[in-house]
Design a protein around this motif. Sequence first.
Motif, PDB file in Angstrom:
ATOM      1  N   SER A 383       0.726  -1.172  -0.151  1.00  0.00           N
ATOM      2  CA  SER A 383       0.053   0.059   0.089  1.00  0.00           C
ATOM      3  C   SER A 383       0.674   1.246   0.137  1.00  0.00           C
ATOM      4  CB  SER A 383      -0.902   0.043   1.086  1.00  0.00           C
ATOM      5  OG  SER A 383      -1.700   1.244   1.085  1.00  0.00           O
ATOM      6  N   LEU A 384       0.373   2.147  -0.621  1.00  0.00           N
ATOM      7  CA  LEU A 384       1.035   3.761  -0.596  1.00  0.00           C
ATOM      8  C   LEU A 384       0.293   4.295   0.870  1.00  0.00           C
ATOM      9  CD1 LEU A 384       1.396   4.944  -4.086  1.00  0.00           C
ATOM     10  CD2 LEU A 384       3.316   4.394  -2.576  1.00  0.00           C
ATOM     11  N   VAL A 385       1.222   4.870   1.520  1.00  0.00           N
ATOM     12  CA  VAL A 385       0.593   5.424   2.809  1.00  0.00           C
ATOM     13  C   VAL A 385       1.223   7.063   2.334  1.00  0.00           C
ATOM     14  CG1 VAL A 385       0.465   3.730   3.982  1.00  0.00           C
ATOM     15  CG2 VAL A 385       2.495   4.988   4.200  1.00  0.00           C
ATOM     16  N   GLN A 386       0.333   7.902   3.072  1.00  0.00           N
ATOM     17  CA  GLN A 386       0.554   9.514   3.008  1.00  0.00           C
ATOM     18  C   GLN A 386       1.370   9.889   4.205  1.00  0.00           C
ATOM     19  OE1 GLN A 386      -2.842  11.649   1.694  1.00  0.00           O
ATOM     20  NE2 GLN A 386      -1.478  13.696   1.666  1.00  0.00           N
ATOM     21  N   GLU A 387       2.498  10.366   4.145  1.00  0.00           N
ATOM     22  CA  GLU A 387       3.291  10.725   5.096  1.00  0.00           C
ATOM     23  C   GLU A 387       3.132  12.482   5.056  1.00  0.00           C
ATOM     24  OE1 GLU A 387       5.009   9.155   7.562  1.00  0.00           O
ATOM     25  OE2 GLU A 387       5.656   7.359   6.757  1.00  0.00           O
ATOM     26  N   ALA A 388       3.872  13.171   5.965  1.00  0.00           N
ATOM     27  CA  ALA A 388       3.773  14.374   6.182  1.00  0.00           C
ATOM     28  C   ALA A 388       4.169  15.101   4.924  1.00  0.00           C
ATOM     29  CB  ALA A 388       4.687  15.158   7.390  1.00  0.00           C
ATOM     30  N   ASN A 389       4.085  16.231   4.433  1.00  0.00           N
ATOM     31  CA  ASN A 389       4.417  17.054   3.502  1.00  0.00           C
ATOM     32  C   ASN A 389       3.884  16.429   1.943  1.00  0.00           C
ATOM     33  OD1 ASN A 389       5.787  19.117   5.026  1.00  0.00           O
ATOM     34  ND2 ASN A 389       7.459  17.687   5.280  1.00  0.00           N
ATOM     35  N   ASN A 390       2.697  15.587   2.163  1.00  0.00           N
ATOM     36  CA  ASN A 390       2.269  15.319   0.814  1.00  0.00           C
ATOM     37  C   ASN A 390       3.180  14.118   0.301  1.00  0.00           C
ATOM     38  OD1 ASN A 390      -0.091  14.875  -0.559  1.00  0.00           O
ATOM     39  ND2 ASN A 390       0.622  16.205  -2.159  1.00  0.00           N
ATOM     40  N   ILE A 391       4.082  13.569   0.911  1.00  0.00           N
ATOM     41  CA  ILE A 391       4.904  12.505   0.509  1.00  0.00           C
ATOM     42  C   ILE A 391       4.363  11.125   0.545  1.00  0.00           C
ATOM     43  CG2 ILE A 391       7.378  11.411   0.684  1.00  0.00           C
ATOM     44  CD1 ILE A 391       8.125  14.195   1.902  1.00  0.00           C
ATOM     45  N   PHE A 392       4.323  10.259  -0.425  1.00  0.00           N
ATOM     46  CA  PHE A 392       3.659   8.789  -0.575  1.00  0.00           C
ATOM     47  C   PHE A 392       4.900   7.864  -0.369  1.00  0.00           C
ATOM     48  CE2 PHE A 392       0.469  11.430  -2.269  1.00  0.00           C
ATOM     49  CZ  PHE A 392      -0.820  10.545  -1.681  1.00  0.00           C
ATOM     50  N   VAL A 393       4.669   6.953   0.868  1.00  0.00           N
ATOM     51  CA  VAL A 393       5.650   5.828   0.933  1.00  0.00           C
ATOM     52  C   VAL A 393       5.305   4.662   0.819  1.00  0.00           C
ATOM     53  CG1 VAL A 393       7.204   5.209   2.697  1.00  0.00           C
ATOM     54  CG2 VAL A 393       6.925   7.494   2.757  1.00  0.00           C
ATOM     55  N   PRO A 394       5.773   4.042  -0.167  1.00  0.00           N
ATOM     56  CA  PRO A 394       5.534   2.364  -0.226  1.00  0.00           C
ATOM     57  C   PRO A 394       5.783   1.647   1.028  1.00  0.00           C
ATOM     58  CG  PRO A 394       7.323   2.598  -1.338  1.00  0.00           C
ATOM     59  CD  PRO A 394       7.142   4.042  -0.912  1.00  0.00           C
ATOM     60  N   ILE A 395       4.707   0.632   1.382  1.00  0.00           N
ATOM     61  CA  ILE A 395       4.948  -0.175   2.335  1.00  0.00           C
ATOM     62  C   ILE A 395       4.288  -1.667   2.053  1.00  0.00           C
ATOM     63  CG2 ILE A 395       3.944  -0.888   4.710  1.00  0.00           C
ATOM     64  CD1 ILE A 395       5.314   1.678   4.928  1.00  0.00           C
ATOM     65  N   THR A 396       5.495  -2.556   2.204  1.00  0.00           N
ATOM     66  CA  THR A 396       5.134  -3.978   1.704  1.00  0.00           C
ATOM     67  C   THR A 396       5.310  -5.009   3.088  1.00  0.00           C
ATOM     68  OG1 THR A 396       6.126  -3.491  -0.591  1.00  0.00           O
ATOM     69  CG2 THR A 396       6.134  -5.569   0.142  1.00  0.00           C
ATOM     70  N   LYS A 397       4.484  -5.758   3.279  1.00  0.00           N
ATOM     71  CA  LYS A 397       4.477  -6.451   4.416  1.00  0.00           C
ATOM     72  C   LYS A 397       3.865  -7.855   4.377  1.00  0.00           C
ATOM     73  CE  LYS A 397       6.084  -3.573   7.417  1.00  0.00           C
ATOM     74  NZ  LYS A 397       7.416  -3.677   8.270  1.00  0.00           N
ATOM     75  N   ARG A 398       4.544  -8.942   4.745  1.00  0.00           N
ATOM     76  CA  ARG A 398       4.184 -10.271   4.502  1.00  0.00           C
ATOM     77  C   ARG A 398       3.456 -10.888   6.008  1.00  0.00           C
ATOM     78  NH1 ARG A 398       4.992 -13.957   0.705  1.00  0.00           N
ATOM     79  NH2 ARG A 398       6.951 -12.839  -0.059  1.00  0.00           N
ATOM     80  N   ILE A 399       2.074 -11.250   5.721  1.00  0.00           N
ATOM     81  CA  ILE A 399       1.469 -11.789   6.721  1.00  0.00           C
ATOM     82  C   ILE A 399       1.096 -13.091   6.652  1.00  0.00           C
ATOM     83  CG2 ILE A 399      -0.764 -11.534   8.304  1.00  0.00           C
ATOM     84  CD1 ILE A 399      -0.629  -8.565   7.480  1.00  0.00           C
TER      85      ILE A 399
END
Length: 703
Positions: A383-399
């Motif tokens: 998922s792309l998550v929205q951090e401060a200053n409108n910066i999008f950071v990709p998150i990849t996790k295995r469950i």
Amino acid sequence: MKIKTSLIILLLFSYTFFAQKKDTIAVNKLSEVVVTGQFKPQSIKKSVFNVRLISSQDIQNLAANNLSDVLNQYLNITVKPSGNDGRSTVSMFGLDAQYFKILVDNVPLVNEAGLGNNTDLSQINLNDIEQIEIIEGSMGVTHGANAVSGVLNIITKTSSKYKWGISATLQEETVGKEYSLFDKGRHVQALKVSHNFDNNWFVSIGANRNDFQGFLDNKKGKDYAENDGLRGYTWLPKEQLNTTALVSYRKNNFSVFYKFEYLDEDVDYYDSAVQSGYNTTLGSYRYANDKRYLTNRYFHHLNSAGKLFSKLNYNLSFSDQKQERDVEAFRYYLSTQTESNNIKIKDQSMDVLYSTGTLSNFFPDSKVDLQLGYEFVNNLGFSLVQEANNIFVPITKRIQNYDFFVSSEIKATERFSIRPGIRFSVQSMFKNQYASSLGLRYLFDKGVELRGSMGKSFRTPTFQELYSKLIFDGHFFTGNENLIPETSTSYEMSIKKETIKASGFQLYNMLMGSYLDVNDRIDMALVGFNEDTGNPEYQYINISKYKMWNISSVNQFKKNNLTINFGASIIGVSQKIENQIFSSDDKFLYSFNLNSSVSYNIPSWKTIFSAYYKHNGKSQQFIEGTSEYLISEVDSSNWLDASVRKNFLNNKLEATIGARNLFDIKNVNQTKTAGGAGHASSGEVLMAYGRSYFLKLTYNLNL
């Protein structure tokens, strides 16, 4: 007072039917066969669980485009559409789609945000469905995490009695009052071809295109150039393409099938804000910042069932699924109707390897059966998550989770059956979880069946609850990697009676009660204030509690070619919600619901007349205000569908004409709606796009 009156009416209605004369006669009747939660396919009467069926005929009569059209008519289920992203999800007993599990042939269906839960109903194709089976209440032992409020299992067709089968469908439908051959309305085309090579091998392929041109209502469409908030659509345009393929082999007690499905979906979003610009090439121009949601799903399912050592029954499923959603953002020039600056990024995806299997029939004594089972899930989420200053950071996790369960069915007497079960779940991210259940069934004289069950289940946090971030302009809403699974306990009891008389009169009645208690419920709550700005910061935490009780009655009357169904339910919901500053009242809030259907078959005309009605009673819920939790009320609504289905040309051509939403419902008033930072205001809940009419033609060539 209204709830007490409704309860009295419901109980009196059920008592009237249960108290009828007992002069039934023995009639040979083909039993409805169910598979969900069973050791093997068996009649619905033998099931310890209370299973409800939606038949393929009901789906045909409704001329349903997708699963949301079908579930709109189901008691205790609310379909929740969204005009913002085109999704439709399900709510049962006031619990959203995260608590209700959707399966296809006993395998949970993937979506870009989860597995089996939060499924977009509009993405589920209905072409190959044999029947739909629904079990309300905790099914954690047989179906694992997140099967808290119930499960829905779509049973697809894996065989045919014909050597060749060719089916072609064309469906045209208005969207409210809006329709044209290409630019407005809904346009559906489908084709399916199947072939039996011999008594053992069967193959089928199919394709379905569903072109929904959106709903304008008071909007002006994508080429509207004024900046007055009227550009775009009330319901977003959406185009779907589903393709399926199946290969199956059956011989004696052995069967195996492989099924493939591919979904391609495009949803168009048109921004209501029109902006102005200037350059030397175009001069003055107007544009909008639009985007597309592009979704793809791959579904592979390999299943094998048969016998080991000429005695043990086994059933194994292996599935590889992936759903991915991309977002394509672009600038749309209104005067030239062209695009530029197109940027496509992956927004969300879920890649799942899944396997489940059972082994049963350990004892030669038919009075006792034992089932051993497993479920393995390897889930890679993005998922792309929205951090401060409108910066999008990709998150990849295995469950991952590795579950093992055991269940037994004991026929203590010819009338009394006991079904205990337990599941142990090894979790990669959370503490190991447990689920347990106990089901009871007793068959009385005169066609009366009594069932009761108790179940403990759990819901694991979603990818969004764990990792989401939304940080901009003083807003701070984040996920929480330290969340723990929610736990729940449910109780159900039902009594059924079937009356069959020599005249052909059939009467079926059921009265059911249930109770559900959810602990450690996950909710967004205030966790502090930013040291620099003083703005509030919110995060998902395990803080809420949820309780629900439900009494419902389902009744069916059949005489010759007439079938009438009637159902009613009362639901009470109590929630203890906190935001770390103040708490909601935990009193019960109630809603009363009705549904009914009538079907009349005229064989000499080869015609079936059908009507489906549902009343969604006024509902209440607590929402966060500035200094306390406030009660928000959603007004009641009524839904009515009607159709006529007729066969021509020796049953080769089938025509269905009808109308949906005859009461012309669009939006329903809500006294208060939740706003940002604890603000509340009045508003409307999006329900539908008004009255629509459809014509469906299907040509079946069976050789």
